[in-house]
Structure formats: structure tokens, C-alpha cells
Write an enzyme that holds these catalytic residues in place. Structure first.
Site, PDB file in Angstrom:
ATOM      1  N   GLU A   1     -20.571  45.492   2.809  1.00 37.49           N
ATOM      2  CA  GLU A   1     -21.259  46.003   1.623  1.00 37.49           C
ATOM      3  C   GLU A   1     -22.771  46.104   1.853  1.00 37.49           C
ATOM      4  O   GLU A   1     -23.421  45.130   2.219  1.00 37.49           O
ATOM      5  CB  GLU A   1     -21.002  45.086   0.418  1.00 37.49           C
ATOM      6  CG  GLU A   1     -19.524  44.916   0.060  1.00 37.49           C
ATOM      7  CD  GLU A   1     -18.891  46.204  -0.502  1.00 37.49           C
ATOM      8  OE1 GLU A   1     -19.623  47.174  -0.723  1.00 37.49           O
ATOM      9  OE2 GLU A   1     -17.665  46.205  -0.695  1.00 37.49           O
TER      10      GLU A   1
ATOM     11  N   ARG B   1     -13.633  44.976 -15.252  1.00 37.11           N
ATOM     12  CA  ARG B   1     -12.334  45.646 -15.433  1.00 37.11           C
ATOM     13  C   ARG B   1     -11.317  44.689 -16.050  1.00 37.11           C
ATOM     14  O   ARG B   1     -10.457  45.072 -16.839  1.00 37.11           O
ATOM     15  CB  ARG B   1     -11.890  46.087 -14.026  1.00 37.11           C
ATOM     16  CG  ARG B   1     -10.666  46.875 -13.839  1.00 37.11           C
ATOM     17  CD  ARG B   1     -10.461  47.181 -12.338  1.00 37.11           C
ATOM     18  NE  ARG B   1     -10.747  46.063 -11.440  1.00 37.11           N
ATOM     19  CZ  ARG B   1      -9.889  45.098 -11.118  1.00 37.11           C
ATOM     20  NH1 ARG B   1      -8.674  45.097 -11.613  1.00 37.11           N
ATOM     21  NH2 ARG B   1     -10.245  44.135 -10.279  1.00 37.11           N
TER      22      ARG B   1
ATOM     23  N   CYS C   1     -17.807  39.855  -7.610  1.00 37.82           N
ATOM     24  CA  CYS C   1     -18.343  39.911  -6.234  1.00 37.82           C
ATOM     25  C   CYS C   1     -19.713  40.579  -6.217  1.00 37.82           C
ATOM     26  O   CYS C   1     -20.653  40.079  -5.598  1.00 37.82           O
ATOM     27  CB  CYS C   1     -17.387  40.645  -5.295  1.00 37.82           C
ATOM     28  SG  CYS C   1     -15.961  39.635  -4.880  1.00 37.82           S
TER      29      CYS C   1
ATOM     30  N   HIS D   1     -16.122  42.655   1.719  1.00 42.44           N
ATOM     31  CA  HIS D   1     -14.843  42.698   1.005  1.00 42.44           C
ATOM     32  C   HIS D   1     -13.706  42.844   2.020  1.00 42.44           C
ATOM     33  O   HIS D   1     -13.829  43.635   2.971  1.00 42.44           O
ATOM     34  CB  HIS D   1     -14.799  43.899   0.056  1.00 42.44           C
ATOM     35  CG  HIS D   1     -15.180  43.572  -1.352  1.00 42.44           C
ATOM     36  ND1 HIS D   1     -16.218  44.189  -2.007  1.00 42.44           N
ATOM     37  CD2 HIS D   1     -14.644  42.681  -2.245  1.00 42.44           C
ATOM     38  CE1 HIS D   1     -16.294  43.704  -3.237  1.00 42.44           C
ATOM     39  NE2 HIS D   1     -15.360  42.781  -3.410  1.00 42.44           N
TER      40      HIS D   1
END
Ligand code: PCA
Length: 194
Positions: A76, A86, A139, A161
Site C-alpha cells: 500500500e 462497510r 487498516c 494487505h
């Protein structure tokens, strides 16, 4: 000798085990100058991260999280100053469209050599890619706090990730990509520590 703080997360959602925590644990157990911290999956996990930082005084912080569905390791590049959850976190909180740090920059970028890490992983036969969006869940939240700390203390930070493990993928209701945690841990140990 550099001193690294490695962190990952507890299980969340329908995971029994968080494969990213398995990977972080394996990586840390292979290193001498490396500490491990497993954070709760909460919008508040920066408290535990900050305690670990103050206790271990690292010159690098590297976080690991799982992203169900991704087929490869994502290195990332950015953390965004935004939360849009979410699903609820492990304390039932589900903020939407709120900044992480009111006066903070919109994004932080890592200063680590992300391209080299991806190339090293490919050399070790691990599917990997640069990612420019770590999501808007816990995260990304932890990565933003990590890079904020790094900015304040002039140290390095990164977030990675990983895909589901085969053991967790098999328990999902729909078919999901997976990759063995032991192979990812071994390759990341090489690319991040040698
Ligand atoms: N993955 C979640 C949070 C914890 C984890 O391992 C995420 O991608 O935000």
C-alpha cells in the site's frame, strides 16, 4: 541495526483466524530486532499502536491486514484521511464519511521503496502489486495513524494487505482467492529484512 515494530489485527467479520496476524507473527519470530503488536479491529486502535510505539521506540512500523478477495499481496502506497466503514468494527461502530484527523493532510504516502518490495516478492514467486487505495476501513485508519507517527518522528512506515489463507477461503460462502500464509511470510521476511 534497525528496530521494526510489526503489527496486525485480531479476527473480524466472519474470519476465524486473521491470516495477516499469522503472517506478522511468523515474520516477527524470525527476527531479532522486531516487536509484534496485535491490534483490535476498532476505530480507536491507534491507542494500542501508540502504546507499542512508545514501548518499543522503533525506526520502522510495518502493518499487515487481510483483504478478502484480493488475489495478490498489495503493497500500500497511501493512507487516506477518511473513514467509510462497510461493516461495523469489533465494537459495533460504523462511521461513515468522517475524517480520521480533523486538521490532518488528505493523505500520507509511505517513503519506503515499494517498487523494490514488489519486485523482490515477484523474484520469490509471490504474486504482488502496488496498491494506491488501502480501503476506508480499519487498516487504512491504522495506516494513516502509522504514517502520521512516522511523519512526526521521522521514521519509516508501510502497510501490506494479504489475501485470505486457503483455510479461511474455504469457509467463505462465495469462492475467494487465497494464498498460503507460510509462503507469504517467508518471502516478506526476505524482502523486508534483508
Ligand atoms: N483487514 C481489515 C481490518 C483488519 C484487517 O486485517 C481492513 O482491510 O481494513
Amino acid at each position: 541495526m534497525s528496530n521494526t515494530l510489526v503489527y496486525s489485527f485480531a479476527p473480524f467479520g466472519n474470519l476465524q483466524v486473521n491470516p495477516a496476524a499469522e503472517i506478522a507473527t511468523k515474520i516477527q519470530s524470525n527476527q531479532n530486532h522486531c516487536s509484534l503488536c496485535i491490534l483490535p479491529v476498532t476505530f480507536g486502535c491507534q491507542k494500542e499502536l501508540l502504546s507499542a510505539f512508545l514501548e518499543t521506540k522503533p525506526d520502522r512500523i510495518i502493518g499487515f491486514g487481510v483483504a478478502a478477495g484480493i488475489p495478490n499481496v498489495h503493497v500500500e502506497c497511501y493512507a487516506l484521511n477518511e473513514i467509510h466503514a462497510r461493516i461495523p468494527d469489533n465494537e459495533g461502530n460504523q462511521p461513515s464519511l468522517v475524517p480520521i484527523l480533523q486538521q490532518g493532510p488528505s493523505a500520507y504516502r509511505t517513503h519506503m521503496d515499494v517498487e523494490k518490495i514488489v519486485t523482490d516478492l515477484h523474484t520469490l514467486h509471490i504474486p504482488a502489486a502496488l496498491s494506491f487505495h488501502a480501503g476506508l476501513y480499519v487498516c487504512n485508519y491504522s495506516y494513516y495513524w502509522t504514517l502520521h507517527l512516522c511523519h512526526l518522528h521521522q521514521i519509516q512506515g508501510l502497510f501490506i494487505h494479504v489475501p485470505l489463507s486457503p483455510e479461511e477461503a474455504i469457509r467463505q460462502t462465495s469462492s475467494q482467492s487465497s494464498f498460503p500464509t507460510s509462503m507469504i511470510a517467508e518471502a516478506l521476511t526476505h524482502s523486508l529484512f534483508s
